[in-house]
Write an enzyme that holds these catalytic residues in place. Structure first.
Site, PDB file in Angstrom:
ATOM      1  N   ASP A   1      14.523  12.574  51.512  1.00 22.02           N
ATOM      2  CA  ASP A   1      13.235  13.261  51.553  1.00 22.02           C
ATOM      3  C   ASP A   1      12.367  12.650  52.650  1.00 22.02           C
ATOM      4  OD1 ASP A   1      11.215  15.055  49.854  1.00 22.02           O
ATOM      5  OD2 ASP A   1      10.182  13.205  50.421  1.00 22.02           O
TER       6      ASP A   1
ATOM      7  N   ARG B   1       3.840   6.726   3.231  1.00 20.74           N
ATOM      8  CA  ARG B   1       2.967   7.826   3.644  1.00 20.74           C
ATOM      9  C   ARG B   1       2.228   7.448   4.915  1.00 20.74           C
ATOM     10  NH1 ARG B   1       1.727   6.503  -1.417  1.00 20.74           N
ATOM     11  NH2 ARG B   1      -0.382   5.819  -0.814  1.00 20.74           N
TER      12      ARG B   1
ATOM     13  N   CYS C   1      -2.954   0.047  14.696  1.00 24.74           N
ATOM     14  CA  CYS C   1      -3.823   0.460  13.597  1.00 24.74           C
ATOM     15  C   CYS C   1      -5.005  -0.502  13.458  1.00 24.74           C
ATOM     16  CB  CYS C   1      -3.040   0.502  12.292  1.00 24.74           C
ATOM     17  SG  CYS C   1      -4.037   1.062  10.876  1.00 24.74           S
TER      18      CYS C   1
ATOM     19  N   THR D   1       0.809  -1.224   0.000  1.00 23.18           N
ATOM     20  CA  THR D   1       0.000   0.000   0.000  1.00 23.18           C
ATOM     21  C   THR D   1       0.839   1.268   0.000  1.00 23.18           C
ATOM     22  OG1 THR D   1      -0.138   0.044   2.426  1.00 23.18           O
ATOM     23  CG2 THR D   1      -1.863  -1.167   1.228  1.00 23.18           C
TER      24      THR D   1
ATOM     25  N   CYS E   1       2.075   2.650   9.490  1.00 28.17           N
ATOM     26  CA  CYS E   1       1.061   2.674  10.547  1.00 28.17           C
ATOM     27  C   CYS E   1       1.707   2.519  11.915  1.00 28.17           C
ATOM     28  CB  CYS E   1       0.062   1.522  10.372  1.00 28.17           C
ATOM     29  SG  CYS E   1      -0.778   1.481   8.777  1.00 28.17           S
TER      30      CYS E   1
END
Length: 507
Positions: free
Chosen positions: A449, A63, A38, A30, A34
């Site tokens: 502390d 992309r 996804c 594709t 992702c």
């Protein structure tokens, strides 16, 4: 993790959100990449290729997926734990150093040559500093396109692009859609994954509403409780279920409002300069420790039978940090051997006398905390503190103003600790507190502390600092998170969210 194909493929098959940000999946058939969680159909194993960063996937021509929006995942928790050159470089890139000063400026800050920085970053992340900064600019551009009505030319320069052409090309390559089409598809009247209704904004500000992704489990009680309980009037407040504070950013002041939601943190950013968007988001995530790996932390601490009940009762605790490291360091010194309320009062006086007024108030937030150079001429006698602590405060102001000590998250932690310890009046409690809240060291442990010691004794651990340090060795490198659990054994306000409807300007 991206080199372990079987582990990555298993995470993708299970859609395990815990691994979002650890790696990214490119799908050869594709041409998209992702996040592991996804919701789309799981690709065949042979079609998957794994990358350590979104920039690396983009560099290979993939992309961003429009369904899972992998550029909005939590950051890799690896950079929270590590303090080497690559980890420091990643924090500097997130803080916009490459956009402002280039790779040469990044290398100078790290103390290495450009070639060394390029080589080390590329070897681990599959992309160089410029590509990583480009990916960050692309995300800033998308946020501005989807959350504002700015002209796209203004968006381009606000996101850090040097030209309209570079902006158009990058958005097209990363999101497979032109900027104008990305704005057109944001949805009329419908909030997107990082968008919510925007209230009225003072004229001096540009308002950007968004959602900050979190890695679950996420327990907001102690991190927001701490920030609300220690809020300094004028620069911080808790209002309408949100922690609101001013920030000093590279291009001007800003105000942020952060509110915990079940699966994210709702954020509103009032920016005087939109070029600071990416830096503001990074500072917010850092403040709330949103990129931590709670599964790893809880598993390690839960292995100790004395801490296990605390971890089971409250999984997903985070370490509260600060969006302004120098401010936090100075406030820690102000808080030496005094109550939270007294430290807040001292800091409020500094803000009132030396703080910088914001262009427009946002609620009760009216000023920015003074930077160290602005306090260089402060008369120590004006501080209502013992003489020894006044000298300590003045010494830290000078060291920060002159650059002799660096307490930023991007600093070398060893050098920072050594520089702090060399200052008069700075002991182990101060060093470890600054390491925890400013440097973001996940293993910082202020064993002296009082709250830590009492919490340790309440669960059967030794309260003496030396013995407690020895007992804590098994918790490394997560001792700062153990501190949060030990503090939570008390009923102090830092351990709980303010009641709904509460407004705290001077709590």
């Amino acid at each position: 993790m991206h080199t372990d194909r079987e582990a990555c493929a298993a995470a993708v098959r299970s859609r395990d959100a815990r691994f979002d940000g650890w790696f990214f999946t490119g799908v050869r058939t594709t041409g998209i990449y992702c996040r592991p969680s996804c919701p789309a159909m799981t690709p065949k194993a042979g079609n998957m290729v794994f990358y350590p960063s979104a920039a690396a996937a983009q560099a290979e021509g993939f992309r961003a997926c429009k369904r899972c929006r992998p550029d909005t995942t939590p950051g890799s928790p690896e950079w929270n734990v590590r303090a080497d050159v690559v980890a420091r470089a990643m924090r500097l890139i997130a803080d916009g150093v490459v956009d402002r000063d280039g790779v040469a400026g990044l290398a100078t800050r790290l103390g290495y040559s450009v070639r060394q920085v390029e080589r080390q970053v590329r070897a681990e992340l599959g992309a160089g500093p410029l590509a990583l900064a480009r990916a960050q600019r692309a995300q800033s551009a998308r946020l501005l396109i989807e959350t504002t009505d700015l002209p796209l030319a203004d968006v381009a320069f606000a996101a850090g692009f040097g030209s309209i052409r570079a902006f158009n090309q990058t958005v097209q390559e990363v999101y497979a859609v032109a900027p104008r089409d990305l704005r057109r598809t944001r949805g009329a009247g419908r909030a997107g994954p990082e968008q919510e209704a925007a209230p009225a904004s003072p004229q001096a500000w540009q308002l950007v509403p968004l959602r900050l992704a979190v890695r679950r489990p996420f327990l907001p009680d102690n991190v927001f409780g701490h920030l609300a309980a220690t809020a300094v009037p004028g620069i911080e407040e808790w209002r309408d279920g949100a922690y609101v504070r001013s920030l000093r950013l590279p291009h001007g002041p800003a105000v942020v409002a952060l509110a915990p939601e079940p699966d994210h943190v709702a954020a509103r950013l009032w920016l005087s300069d939109l070029r600071d968007l990416g830096v503001a988001v990074s500072r917010c995530r850092w403040t709330l420790d949103l990129d931590a790996d709670p599964q790893a932390v809880d598993e390690a601490l839960g292995a100790d039978r004395r801490l296990a009940p605390l971890v089971r009762r409250a999984p997903g605790r985070r370490v509260p940090r600060s969006g302004d490291a120098e401010e936090a360091a100075l406030r820690i010194v102000l808080g030496q051997q005094v109550s939270t309320a007294a430290a807040r009062t001292l800091a409020a006086r500094l803000v009132a006398s030396h703080g910088t007024a914001l262009p427009e108030p946002v609620g009760g937030v009216t000023h920015g905390f003074p930077a160290p150079p602005e306090l260089a001429d402060l008369d120590p006698a004006a501080l209502a503190m013992p003489a020894a602590r006044r000298r300590t405060f003045s010494g830290l102001v000078r060291a920060l103003a002159d650059g002799d000590v660096d307490v930023q998250p991007t600093a070398d932690p060893v050098a920072a600790r050594e520089g702090l310890a060399a200052l008069p009046g700075v002991g182990p409690w101060t060093v470890e507190s600054i390491a925890m809240r400013c440097l973001g060291d996940p293993d910082a442990f202020p064993a002296t502390d009082l709250g830590v010691r009492r919490g340790a004794e309440s669960v059967g651990l030794p309260g003496a600092p030396g013995a407690l340090v020895a007992a804590s060795a098994a918790w490394r490198p997560w001792r700062a998170y153990a501190v949060q659990h030990l503090w939570a054994t008390s009923d102090h306000p830092i351990n709980r969210l303010p009641e709904p409807g509460t407004t705290k300007e001077s709590a």
